[in-house]
Design an enzyme around this catalytic site. Sequence first.
Site, mmCIF file in Angstrom:
data_model
loop_
_atom_site.group_PDB
_atom_site.id
_atom_site.type_symbol
_atom_site.label_atom_id
_atom_site.label_comp_id
_atom_site.label_asym_id
_atom_site.label_seq_id
_atom_site.Cartn_x
_atom_site.Cartn_y
_atom_site.Cartn_z
ATOM 1 N N CYS A 184 -48.338 -12.393 3.828
ATOM 2 C CA CYS A 184 -48.559 -12.669 2.405
ATOM 3 C C CYS A 184 -49.977 -12.272 1.999
ATOM 4 O O CYS A 184 -50.286 -11.090 1.973
ATOM 5 C CB CYS A 184 -48.225 -14.117 2.086
ATOM 6 S SG CYS A 184 -48.083 -14.394 0.322
ATOM 7 N N HIS B 93 -42.699 -14.109 3.664
ATOM 8 C CA HIS B 93 -43.035 -15.101 4.694
ATOM 9 C C HIS B 93 -41.954 -15.103 5.765
ATOM 10 O O HIS B 93 -40.894 -15.700 5.556
ATOM 11 C CB HIS B 93 -43.130 -16.495 4.076
ATOM 12 C CG HIS B 93 -44.375 -16.693 3.289
ATOM 13 N ND1 HIS B 93 -45.529 -17.178 3.837
ATOM 14 C CD2 HIS B 93 -44.648 -16.445 1.990
ATOM 15 C CE1 HIS B 93 -46.468 -17.225 2.915
ATOM 16 N NE2 HIS B 93 -45.957 -16.783 1.774
ATOM 17 N N GLU C 99 -41.845 -16.767 8.408
ATOM 18 C CA GLU C 99 -41.619 -18.132 8.908
ATOM 19 C C GLU C 99 -40.763 -18.953 7.955
ATOM 20 O O GLU C 99 -40.391 -20.076 8.247
ATOM 21 C CB GLU C 99 -42.975 -18.816 9.179
ATOM 22 C CG GLU C 99 -43.738 -19.321 7.961
ATOM 23 C CD GLU C 99 -44.488 -18.240 7.173
ATOM 24 O OE1 GLU C 99 -44.216 -17.034 7.361
ATOM 25 O OE2 GLU C 99 -45.344 -18.619 6.344
ATOM 26 N N ASP D 99 -32.241 -36.481 -2.620
ATOM 27 C CA ASP D 99 -32.962 -37.572 -3.262
ATOM 28 C C ASP D 99 -33.160 -38.631 -2.184
ATOM 29 O O ASP D 99 -32.201 -39.067 -1.553
ATOM 30 C CB ASP D 99 -32.140 -38.160 -4.419
ATOM 31 C CG ASP D 99 -32.115 -37.238 -5.643
ATOM 32 O OD1 ASP D 99 -32.713 -36.145 -5.579
ATOM 33 O OD2 ASP D 99 -31.508 -37.614 -6.653
ATOM 34 N N ASP E 202 -37.245 -34.266 -16.368
ATOM 35 C CA ASP E 202 -36.075 -35.147 -16.472
ATOM 36 C C ASP E 202 -35.736 -35.397 -17.942
ATOM 37 O O ASP E 202 -35.979 -36.489 -18.470
ATOM 38 C CB ASP E 202 -36.360 -36.496 -15.786
ATOM 39 C CG ASP E 202 -36.707 -36.334 -14.317
ATOM 40 O OD1 ASP E 202 -35.961 -35.655 -13.604
ATOM 41 O OD2 ASP E 202 -37.728 -36.901 -13.880
#
Length: 533
Positions: free
Chosen positions: A81, A194, A196, A240, A402
């Site tokens: 990166c 990336h 990884e 969640d 939200d």
Amino acid sequence: MPTVHLLDYVAGNVRSLVNAIRKVGYEVEWIKSPEEIRNAEILILPGVGHFGHCLSQLAAGGFLEPVRKHIESGRPFMGICVGLQALFSGSDEDPKVPGLGLIPMRLRRFDDSNKSVPHIGWNSARSTSQEGSTSTTLYGLRPDSKYYYVHSYAVPYEAGVLEKEGWSVATAMYGEEEFVGAIARGNVFATQFHPEKSGQAGLRTIRAFLTGQKFESFEISPREAEKQDGLTRRVIACLDVRTNDEGDLVVTKGDQYDVREKDGINSGGKIRNLGKPVDMARKYYEQGADEVTFLNITSFRNCPLKDTPMLEILRRTSETVFVPLTIGGGIKDSVDTDGTQVSALDVATMYFKSGADKISIGSDAVIAAEEYYKNGRKLTGKTAIEQISKAYGNQAVVVSVDPKRVYVNGPGDTSHHTIKTAYPNAQGQDTCWYQCTIKGGRESRDLDVRQLVQAVEAMGAGEILLNCIDKDGSNSGFDLELIRDVKAAVKIPVIASSGAGHPVHFEQVFKETPADAALGAGMLLGKVAGGRY
Ligand code: 1PR
């Protein structure tokens, strides 16, 4: 075990890279001072975030010259990166700061006039070395694999220019722009993506670099040979998480943000316990999730910050999950149990160090946006979003929104931005606005979703996680009207969330809206709150 030396000069999620290197059978040692580079055989320069910040840190630490010498000595070097970007002479991201200058070219920002920037997601790394139907690719890269990119600046690809200097190149297309995805010459290999975070395909590339498997030939189909936008839209699995009544951190899920068991009509029973976060994250990764998001939905802490169970969950998850991890919940300035002030940046730093690639901010972003408008749209530099994006790059900052619908008779009934909806309420009103909420939907604010997303984009947020309380846990599909409206308001990527109940809902949101990614929670748990499954 052979050893790889990693240069940790800048904050960011280097834990995942360490885990990926170990996974392919190598040990990792950290370079802490410039002198230590002399003894390194294999050197990896990771990097996330801001070009100028990374390069100035490297220069200030006295690392640039030893890195240059390492490269000249012919010992293996890999840049990831910003580690790739560092090889070039500079970047428009910070024109004053020079790179290593190994390649006399500069990085440019992607054109955002018709696509989201940052470029986030899974894209190709296709070799430019093709003869007929055979492609010679680099270090395990395959023409049919995708790799995880997250960046706003890239090296534009000009056919033959790098190749003339002896570089082997792999590129990707974002919209109409072709850019450098990976380069290799002699002992040097660097990827803009990336590895990884690129699942099995990424691990294969790391292994190939470490074992020196430079070239491989593949037969490619005419479709694979075609140059076209390779960015796929991401499917994100969300967990969640909260502490249940017994004090354990569990995966839970509700509808309209109510996660307690319902006894027939009333809610208020026990917190639903739907599994263990680390195991479930691994399962989602193995099933092909492009990213995994943890939302600590209570964000309540009764222990010192450094002992927060979420940190351990991240550490353990990053050992087996090699796709991006996002963590949300409680990222704000706070006071630790011993009374010390902890900034949102400190909280975020702990999460990044534990294996998170992005943090997600909910309530605090709404408060910050309200302040922003109160101050006549002036940035203070003090908000969590500004501070974290400055230190870690805007791609590391997600704002979780939200909103819920508020129906009105017509646009004149409110000062907020309204839409005309195809889904009128029981009173027949077909105009609504989306009201922002905080504290998990418990408190509504006088701010609409458009105001919020535009404010946080100005502050430096890199992505919007767009929930919708009306749709949460409903399994009835995403709120397409909301998604279109928000996409039209910002340039940064938008993740559609709330309402997924069937794979067809993902297909629908990608066909019918320009959402950059879509997230599901309840559907993926197989059984959903309220026993609808
Ligand atoms: O305000 O910065 O501490 O962050 C709290 C975070 O926790 C916010 O991102 C907020 O969205 C989330 N949150 C708070 N309370 C709840 C709750 O459910 N009681 N969960 C909650 C929000 C929203 C999505 C959900 C999608 C998809 N959950 O994460 O996963 O709606 O669901 P579906 O696919 O099942 O429909 P802060």
